[in-house]
Design a protein around this motif. Structure first.
Motif, PDB file in Angstrom:
ATOM      1  N   THR A   1      -7.564  13.192  62.325  1.00  0.00           N
ATOM      2  CA  THR A   1      -8.719  14.290  62.216  1.00  0.00           C
ATOM      3  C   THR A   1      -9.738  13.859  63.277  1.00  0.00           C
ATOM      4  O   THR A   1     -10.425  14.590  63.807  1.00  0.00           O
ATOM      5  CB  THR A   1      -9.242  14.362  60.858  1.00  0.00           C
ATOM      6  OG1 THR A   1      -8.144  14.279  59.748  1.00  0.00           O
ATOM      7  CG2 THR A   1     -10.686  15.012  60.564  1.00  0.00           C
TER       8      THR A   1
ATOM      9  N   GLU B   1     -10.711  16.320  66.528  1.00  0.00           N
ATOM     10  CA  GLU B   1     -12.089  16.667  66.521  1.00  0.00           C
ATOM     11  C   GLU B   1     -12.751  16.438  67.820  1.00  0.00           C
ATOM     12  O   GLU B   1     -13.767  17.132  68.187  1.00  0.00           O
ATOM     13  CB  GLU B   1     -12.997  15.898  65.447  1.00  0.00           C
ATOM     14  CG  GLU B   1     -12.805  16.416  63.937  1.00  0.00           C
ATOM     15  CD  GLU B   1     -13.298  17.684  63.581  1.00  0.00           C
ATOM     16  OE1 GLU B   1     -14.022  18.231  64.546  1.00  0.00           O
ATOM     17  OE2 GLU B   1     -13.678  18.013  62.345  1.00  0.00           O
TER      18      GLU B   1
ATOM     19  N   ALA C   1      -4.911  17.110  57.334  1.00  0.00           N
ATOM     20  CA  ALA C   1      -5.282  16.910  55.836  1.00  0.00           C
ATOM     21  C   ALA C   1      -4.103  16.900  54.938  1.00  0.00           C
ATOM     22  O   ALA C   1      -4.130  16.207  54.052  1.00  0.00           O
ATOM     23  CB  ALA C   1      -6.598  17.645  55.645  1.00  0.00           C
TER      24      ALA C   1
ATOM     25  N   ILE D   1      -6.255  20.547  62.342  1.00  0.00           N
ATOM     26  CA  ILE D   1      -7.146  19.497  61.505  1.00  0.00           C
ATOM     27  C   ILE D   1      -6.792  19.814  60.012  1.00  0.00           C
ATOM     28  O   ILE D   1      -6.596  18.912  59.359  1.00  0.00           O
ATOM     29  CB  ILE D   1      -8.585  19.695  61.805  1.00  0.00           C
ATOM     30  CG1 ILE D   1      -8.925  19.335  63.114  1.00  0.00           C
ATOM     31  CG2 ILE D   1      -9.372  18.919  60.603  1.00  0.00           C
ATOM     32  CD1 ILE D   1     -10.484  19.421  63.752  1.00  0.00           C
TER      33      ILE D   1
END
Length: 976
Positions: free
Chosen positions: A669, A673, A636, A632
């Motif tokens: 993301t 998740e 980013a 993750i």
């Protein structure tokens, strides 16, 4: 330890008997038994040039390397970057080689070439088919002895612009790109030649002129400061004769003396920091150490490995595994005048670097208390041995080693000494160097923090550079004169190559295991290693059935690279390191691949570990939590990089927002998740199947040895895997410009293209790649010559087809200077339209046929290349002789066929043009080009569009180009 029994002849007695003309034989080394050695003959020419010849007839390939003992360490204050700048200028023609001809001649000959510069040396090199040896030597000699009259102010300005683009692309605008610059400036005293980077400072390039550059060449580029190394399918006597002919008459340059400087002395810890366009704070602690090949270098390398070299390191245990840092590692890079022990930690957002520094210092104390273990040293030594052996897989690797050893040790035969030094490291040595160079010593501590987050620095800056006490040395630039060689032959006559070498495609064997896994292999006994690739079709695209969990293939592969049922992740890594082996699982778009690399002597235990990794993954919950968080955070990080943004949005434009092909393999993301550990287990159980899987084996194994070795795969279940289906791709009704705003970006990323063709080896796709070659597939292509060589707007521009079993795009791409964004789009389109309309020139057709037709000699040399070749055969179900069919197509294809392919497969009126750049600076210029401009956000969602009333005529650009003239001059110069 390998036994060193070398036949070395120091030739006081044999020199006169074994000399050819001016060249005196100095040393000859042959292999006796199975010791690690690169056989060679070493000669010295009367002008001081050192010649080294390595004879290796395993492939019809020759590698030529000219290494000048000059890098940025020979520069002076206020004139940094000259060595690297000159690397660029050495490709811009000489007395007998026209502008842009160096790349053209080598590429046309089926070869590859480049140059590189570091602190201590600059080298230029070509890998060519055997019949092009004389051409390569002619080219290198011409720029050594006949360069300066061809260096013009115009060339100087264009290459200065190119170097500025390179600095912007690779340093100023790359995350953490200035780390080494800040460290160097703080670590070394003012005026020390390592206190600036090889790329130099822009202000130094701006203040320099062409005469400064010429003086730099005259001072450092003489034959007496160079080593010419030739290796491959050659006869030493022929090489010596040609070296005498082309290099022997070049006058020696000024004498060059060796430089030694003391290690920096730091009176206290020096804290420095800067803000960068990054997501993760970075801490680097740097201790000064020893120069390259110093007796303490191997022990310091081992210390770095123990501190931060992998899953058994202290940094992994104390920082990465407990999720106190995203990454933590240690390394020990060395150069001719000094070395550095680098301790690097990349922290999580919002975590102050002072906490990372505290843990690093605690880890050093822990090392001091526990000390190095015998197992630590055993792992390190095994990896060092494997690294040295694997470095000899290609003739380029062997030549590069010989050249480096000669340049820095005056001993081409140093590989045996290096292996001995590394295998002799003891725990006592490691403890001693820790006490001598680290314990109680001061360091440079650099903090790199996101913009606006100065609160996260480790400690307030306490160091500024002082010029106190500096006295500039005499670099010897006074009274330099340019003396050219006087010859009895005409250097303007380009050597005629001999007949093309007979290229032998590797002998291939095939097998099928009991569970129907296909195995393809070839024996390659040049070095005692084995390379295996096991491919499991599917990969990222299997997420098409559940795109809400895209990224699961990558996460599954990462989990498989941790522990197994039998071993923890740390124990697994330890077992591999003790063997000098690697076993890794990688997830791509269309497949997962297990890569296995081993020394032959360690193959069986390595394959046992591979079976553990493949069939008995541990899938530990703590590992999952850590790896998911890292994935993750990586997403980013990537989402802030212009190149990644461009690739992601470009794919979305091509494939549509609903397609799995528009989602990066790493996922988003949101999708990552959504993934649970149970999802990973289910993905592995459902898709990691022997069904349709295949294996490639290349190395020092006979067929009869390899087939039983692969039997460990036979118990693998062939579970059925459903076929992947894809959504329909969007049609392009007209050419549009899509603009993604990247505020204050000094460069713009350009991607333009459309969906074209799936891969095929001998059909339309292959022919389309031939068609594209003169447009954007070679250094001397129209696109690159225009944007880089003629305009200086980019470090490189290209175009290519990239199909696989699926329909893939045609893409033209470049990273360009921001203020040239609209002009670059104009020139891209102008070149594509012109090629679409008018097709290929006869000269380009001949160039393409010659270049591609001769490069087969370079295609099957290394184990990696052989594995790629075999992988294509088995993946696409090709006949092993498909390259012969390609050769027939290449030689028979006509200008009319190429022109028809250009009209059919280049679509300038129906293209997506994507620009990722600073909207404030580039939008107005783009809107004047006559296309609809659609603004997108960084995810590819539409914001707004605009359309000018009056389209401009792209073919009549206001930005003139000399490209066609330069191509014409190049053709005339080469007799076309």
């Amino acid at each position: 330890m390998l036994k060193r029994t070398l036949a070395v002849f120091a030739l006081a007695l044999l020199a006169s008997a074994s000399s050819f003309g001016q060249a005196k034989l100095v040393e000859k080394v042959t292999r006796q038994g199975d010791e690690l050695v690169i056989p060679f003959e070493k000669y010295k020419l009367s002008n001081g040039l050192t010649l080294i010849v390595h004879e290796d007839h395993s492939d019809p390939v020759v590698h030529v390397d000219v290494t000048y003992h000059v890098g940025s360490a020979r520069e002076e204050i206020g004139k940094s970057g000259f060595a690297h700048f000159f690397e660029h200028m050495m490709f811009q023609g000489s007395d007998h080689v026209a502008d842009e001809e160096h790349f053209k001649i080598v590429t046309e000959s089926g070869g590859t070439l480049n140059g590189s510069t570091n602190r201590d040396r600059t080298n230029y090199f070509e890998t060519v088919p055997t019949n092009q040896l004389e051409t390569a030597l002619w080219l290198e000699a011409d720029r050594m002895g006949f360069l300066l009259d061809a260096v013009t102010q115009k060339k100087f300005e264009i290459q200065r612009a190119t170097v500025k683009n390179e600095r912007g692309q690779n340093y100023d605008n790359r995350p953490y790109g200035l780390v080494r610059e800040y460290v160097a400036r703080a670590l070394y005293p003012y005026g020390h030649p390592y206190s600036w980077l090889t790329i130099g400072y822009l202000e130094d390039l701006d203040r320099s002129d062409v005469n400064d550059l010429k003086n730099f060449f005259l001072r450092w580029y003489g034959p007496n400061n160079a080593t010419l190394t030739v290796g491959g399918d050659v006869e030493p006597k022929q090489v010596v004769t040609l070296a005498e002919k082309y290099f022997g008459s070049i006058p020696a340059g000024p004498e060059v003396e060796a430089v030694t400087l003391p290690a920096p002395v730091l009176e206290k810890d020096r804290y420095v920091s800067y803000e960068d366009n990054v997501r993760f704070p970075l801490l680097q602690i740097v201790f000064p150490t020893v120069p390259r090949h110093h007796p303490d270098e191997p022990a310091l390398d081992c210390l770095a490995d123990i501190l931060g070299g992998g899953k058994n390191s202290l940094f992994y245990k104390n920082l990465e595994k407990p999720q106190k840092a995203l990454q933590a590692n240690a390394s020990h890079p060395t150069s001719e005048l000094g070395g550095e022990l680098d301790l690097t930690v990349i922290s999580f957002p919002g975590v102050p670097l002072s906490s990372a520094e505290a843990i690093v210092r605690e880890s050093l104390k822990e090392f001091e208390q526990r000390g190095p273990t015998e197992e630590d040293v055993q792992r390190f030594v095994a990896q060092a041995e494997a690294r040295l052996i694997n470095g000899l897989a290609s003739v380029r690797g062997k030549v590069s080693q010989l050249a480096a050893y000669q340049t820095f040790q005056d001993d081409p035969n140093y590989i045996a000494d290096e292996l001995k030094a590394y295998t002799a490291v003891t725990t006592a040595d490691v403890m001693r160097v820790y006490n001598q160079y680290v314990k109680g010593k001061h360091a440079v501590i650099l903090s790199v923090v996101p913009k606006g987050d100065t609160a996260s620095i480790a400690q307030a800056d306490n160091y500024t550079v002082s010029e106190k006490g500096y006295q500039a040395p005499d670099y010897g630039y006074d009274g330099l004169t340019y003396n050219k060689a006087k010859d009895s032959f005409d250097r303007a006559m380009r050597p005629k190559p001999g007949p093309n070498p007979l290229v032998k495609v590797p002998d291939i064997w095939n097998a099928k295991l009991r569970n129907d896994i296909k195995v393809i292999g070839t024996e390659n006994n040049e070095i005692p290693t084995v390379t295996i690739a096991i491919t499991i079709p599917g990969g990222h695209y299997l997420s098409a059935s559940d795109p809400g969990k895209a990224g699961i293939a990558a996460l599954t592969a990462d989990m498989m690279n941790e522990g197994s049922e039998k071993y923890t992740a740390e124990a697994f890594a330890s077992e591999l390191e003790k063997l000098g082996s690697s076993v890794s699982v990688n997830a791509g778009d269309e497949a997962m691949t297990v890569y296995i690399q081993s020394l032959k002597k360690n193959l069986q235990p390595t394959l046992a570990l591979a079976a553990e990794r493949m069939f008995h993954p541990r899938f530990d919950a703590d590992d999952f939590a850590r790896l998911k968080k890292q994935q993750i955070e990586a997403i980013a990080f990537q989402n802030n990089q212009p190149e990644v943004i461009a690739s992601k949005v470009y794919d979305r434009l091509l494939f549509g927002e609903r397609s799995i092909r528009s989602i990066p393999a790493i996922g988003t993301t949101e999708t990552v998740e959504n993934i649970t550990l149970d999802d990973v287990k289910a993905f592995y159980n459902q898709y990691f199947s022997a069904a349709n899987s295949y294996a490639v084996v290349v190395g020092d194994l006979t067929e009869s040895e390899a087939k039983p070795a692969m039997a460990f795969l036979e118990s693998w279940a062939a579970k059925p895997v459903p076929a992947v289906t894809f959504s329909e791709t969007p049609a392009i009704d007209k050419t549009r410009i899509y603009l993604v705003d990247k505020e204050q970006a000094p460069q713009s990323q350009i991607r333009m293209g459309y969906l074209a063709l799936p891969y095929d080896a001998t059909g339309e796709y292959y022919k389309a790649t031939l068609m594209n070659y003169p447009l954007g597939g070679a250094f001397n292509s129209r696109i690159n010559l225009n944007l880089r060589e003629d305009k200086g707007w980019t470090y490189g521009a290209r175009s290519y087809f990239s199909g696989s079993e699926l329909q893939g795009p045609f893409t033209a791409s470049a990273g360009v200077r921001a203020d040239a964004t609209d002009s670059s789009v104009v020139e891209f389109m102008k070149e594509i339209k012109d090629y679409h309309t008018n097709g290929i020139t006869p000269e380009e057709l001949a160039f393409m046929k010659s270049s591609i037709g001769q490069r087969d000699a370079l295609d099957y040399e290394t184990p990696y290349q052989k594995a790629g070749f075999l992988g294509r055969i088995i993946k696409y179900n090709l006949d092993k002789d498909y390259v012969k069919e390609q050769a027939k197509i290449l030689q028979s294809i006509t200008k009319a066929e190429i022109d028809a392919l250009a009209k059919k497969h280049l679509q300038p009126e129906k293209m997506n043009i994507l620009v990722v750049g600073d909207k404030q600076n580039v939008k107005a210029g783009l809107e004047k080009l006559g296309y609809e401009v659609v603004e997108l956000d960084m995810e590819g969602n539409r914001i707004e569009s605009s359309m000018t009333n009056e389209p401009i005529q792209i073919e009549k650009s206001a930005t003139p180009t000399k490209q066609k003239k330069s191509r014409k001059r190049a053709a005339e110069k080469s007799g076309k």
